[in-house]
Design an enzyme around this catalytic site. Sequence first.
Site, PDB file in Angstrom:
ATOM      1  N   HIS A  65      -3.617   5.924 -16.545  1.00 38.75           N
ATOM      2  CA  HIS A  65      -2.788   4.860 -16.527  1.00 38.75           C
ATOM      3  C   HIS A  65      -1.727   3.485 -17.201  1.00 38.75           C
ATOM      4  O   HIS A  65      -2.305   2.835 -17.917  1.00 38.75           O
ATOM      5  CB  HIS A  65      -3.112   3.730 -14.972  1.00 38.75           C
ATOM      6  N   ASP A 103      -3.063  -2.322   0.556  1.00 36.72           N
ATOM      7  CA  ASP A 103      -2.167  -2.525  -0.509  1.00 36.72           C
ATOM      8  C   ASP A 103      -0.280  -2.074  -0.652  1.00 36.72           C
ATOM      9  O   ASP A 103       0.168  -3.608  -1.028  1.00 36.72           O
ATOM     10  CB  ASP A 103      -2.432  -1.681  -2.115  1.00 36.72           C
ATOM     11  N   ARG A 126       3.078  -9.867  -0.945  1.00 35.91           N
ATOM     12  CA  ARG A 126       3.756 -10.653  -2.538  1.00 35.91           C
ATOM     13  C   ARG A 126       4.631 -10.632  -2.974  1.00 35.91           C
ATOM     14  O   ARG A 126       4.974 -11.866  -3.280  1.00 35.91           O
ATOM     15  CB  ARG A 126       2.489 -10.139  -3.405  1.00 35.91           C
ATOM     16  N   LYS A 167      -5.518   1.817  -5.892  1.00 38.33           N
ATOM     17  CA  LYS A 167      -4.732   3.137  -5.789  1.00 38.33           C
ATOM     18  C   LYS A 167      -5.217   4.191  -7.271  1.00 38.33           C
ATOM     19  O   LYS A 167      -5.345   5.402  -6.585  1.00 38.33           O
ATOM     20  CB  LYS A 167      -3.034   2.722  -7.376  1.00 38.33           C
ATOM     21  N   SER A 209      -4.928  -5.163  -6.686  1.00 32.45           N
ATOM     22  CA  SER A 209      -3.516  -3.896  -6.951  1.00 32.45           C
ATOM     23  C   SER A 209      -3.840  -2.571  -7.437  1.00 32.45           C
ATOM     24  O   SER A 209      -3.665  -1.196  -6.835  1.00 32.45           O
ATOM     25  CB  SER A 209      -2.674  -4.220  -6.854  1.00 32.45           C
TER      26      SER A 209
END
Length: 432
Positions: free
Chosen positions: A82, A161, A168, A187, A183
């Site tokens: 990621h 999320d 946010r 995922k 967050s």
Amino acid sequence: MRMVDLIEKKRDGGELSTEEIHFIIDGYTKGDIPDYQMSAWAMAVFFQNMTQRERADLTMAMVNSGDTIDLSAIEGVKVDKHSTGGVGDTTTLVLAPLVAALDIPVAKMSGRGLGHTGGTIDKLEAIEGFHVEIDREEFVRLVNQDKIAVIGQTGNLTPADKKLYALRDVTGTVNSIPLIASSIMSKKIAAGSDAIVLDVKTGAGAFMKTVDDAKELAHAMVSIGNNVGRKTMAVISDMSQPLGLAIGNALEVKEAIDTLQGKGPKDLEELCLALGRQMVFLANKASSLEEAEEKLKEVIKNGKALEKFKEFIKNQGGNPDVVDHPENLPQAKYQIEVPAKEDGVVAEIVADEIGTAAMWLGAGRATKESEIDLAVGLMLNKKIGDSVKKGESLVTIHANRENVDDVIAKIYENIRISDHAEAPTLVYGIIT
Ligand code: URA
Ligand code: CA
């Protein structure tokens, strides 16, 4: 339990229990806790931080707020990569076939999303016929058979999320390490892989502008991953200038093909090896990072990585001939050079602004409804530290419109030439 008590507890620096965190996340997802209380809580977290235990609990509460992907039908250690996001980041297109060539299962679920260029799926769709509309059984079958497949985002992953991130965004609470780390990790964990390699970017084109902030975020994410039973490592990498030379969808597919042949831009190759060796190591396919890197270099050299890319394209309906004939990828109508106005050394290429210029050409989505033009984008002809002569091309614009004065102006504003400059450090550190 009352939400107001939990807000006050966090406001005053207290540590929330596992049950309390689940109460907050479940209540908010269901709509029992209103936005105004959740914003107050997020602001309390912003100022008071969270312990490692609280962060892991928050992550798992968000994972459990929706569907999770079960990859247990796929044999082997599933390693996901990621990136926290950058400009011209072509690493996934290279890494997926590269590690699959070493028999490491790559079961990639990918999105489209907003940004300077498309997501991984958009880029792959630059290949004629390639599609990600395959069902779950076919996805699992392909990964077991050939170690690689990509599927579009399915299911209702981490709704907590989604809701909290949107809140946010409008309450000044995005920039909080525990909230960002949980967050992102929620995922990744919901997506089902056994191990995770994170590429945490730093610099103008990144979410984290300084190396120290990037390191802090990386440590936070690695701790969460390891605390919830997923082996996790991170690389801190430079995103002051765009990665590689290509920024655009078809252009990046071509760049990935070059890199899989060992002919890619040096920085892209170096980062792919840095991330790839961690993936190989976490997948237990090498006993050291050095051995892992040797294996990656071998499959580039002997052509197996490139063969794997062809197999992957063919399996998902694409025409693998583009690998040998990248000129068959979508081509833009106009190629316009942007010449240097003076002699010197390139000192700055502001990543996010250059990415925006590519988006103006149509390479990325400004809004969810925008259409992407797969052919357009920018090719950098110089990177930071390269010397340049007046009149030499800094950038080649690939456009489907004749007038690109706006893009040219943006490029001149964001590429600075000076007397002296050195190429920036590419990898700032490894966090394990
Ligand atoms: N990216 C995410 O997915 N979440 C954050 O909170 C910040 C960046
Ligand atoms: Ca690139």
